[in-house]
Design an enzyme around this catalytic site. Sequence first.
Site, short mmCIF file in Angstrom:
data_model
loop_
_atom_site.label_atom_id
_atom_site.label_comp_id
_atom_site.label_asym_id
_atom_site.label_seq_id
_atom_site.Cartn_x
_atom_site.Cartn_y
_atom_site.Cartn_z
N CYS A 1 60.13 74.05 68.43
CA CYS A 1 59.26 72.98 67.94
C CYS A 1 60.62 71.88 67.64
CB CYS A 1 58.65 72.98 66.20
SG CYS A 1 60.32 73.68 64.98
N HIS B 1 61.90 80.29 61.44
CA HIS B 1 61.42 80.37 63.44
C HIS B 1 62.49 81.32 63.60
CE1 HIS B 1 58.69 76.86 63.32
NE2 HIS B 1 58.28 77.18 62.81
N GLU C 1 63.99 81.57 66.52
CA GLU C 1 65.49 80.83 67.23
C GLU C 1 66.44 80.68 65.40
OE1 GLU C 1 62.52 77.76 68.57
OE2 GLU C 1 62.18 79.20 67.43
#
Length: 366
Positions: A83, A50, A52
């Site tokens: 998430c 992801h 980040e």
Amino acid sequence: MNDTRFISQAVSLALKGKFNTKPGVNVGCVIVKNNKVIGQGFYEKYGGSHAEINAINQVKRNYRKNYISQLTDSDIYITLEPCSKKGKTGACVNELKKYDFKRIIIGSKDPTQNGMKNLQRAGYEVIDLDDHQCLDLNKSFFHKTKFKKPYVKAKIAMSSDHKSVFTSKKKKWITGIPARNDVQKIRAEAEIILTGAGTINDDSPSMNVRAKKIIANKNFTQPSRYVFSNDLELNWDAPFFKLPGKKVVVTSKKNLPELPRGIKDISLMSLKKNSNSLSSKEFIKKISKSNINNILIEAGPKLLGSFGDYNLIDEYIFYISQEKLGDKALYFYGGRKQLNFFDNKLFDIVEETNIGKDRKIVLRKK
């Protein structure tokens, strides 16, 4: 404000992955220390790390000996709420909680996650900007989450007198090359491109993405190609069927006929007939059960009308040439309802621009 500037940078990063993350979301991330960007990343491919995590990893690479001190008291800007549930990768909130960020700034909430509350409970200052750019990045995802059905776009190339289908076999491009190049980008964002039997038989189209810059990316996958055909009387030699990629024939029949050699990765979706045509409502109902967030319709008046009549199209993308076709062509919309597409009671005009000699107008359902 700096928050606006840095979240805009994160949006620009997210857009780098917009053709390659289907059926996932587009996310960008920027990490800032003392008003300086020390790390950045974006979601590059479906199932990959992801945004980040990619940004944190860049800080680790750039500051190998002191990356922890660099991340301490830094601000991290993420276009979508991190998430909190384990999916194809671990939950991002667990990685974020390893570091002492000063602030965590998100551009938009994720209705399927609980990352913001999770981080706040852990003592972090979390700010939701509710930024329109960030919301627009993933409008198909938000639409699917809210309404439990995919976001449906329809692309129409037409003349200035709103004609799109030639009545004779003598045909030509209605719009110019710049407009057709723009369509390649819209196709690349789609998970499904849907057309009708008439378009296949009359135009022998490819209905794929051919823009070299887009398909050169190793993470890009072609949209699935779907065709509505009640009687299966189709030009099976059309590039639509012969080119690589997933193909689905939507029909009332139970089985496909014997196909010419060279057609691979093809399947059948069976629907009920609605009068003499296939049910567009049933199609959307079936597709809604899958992991599909968006559909692009490129079809003739009949199929377009069957979706438009039931208010199943969320966005219309018009490419309008300066030429008038008069009796040489038919009106672009063949639905029973006479819709005034440019009446702002039904649609908002969200984009209006010139592309070459043609005019592009994007209408979004209110």
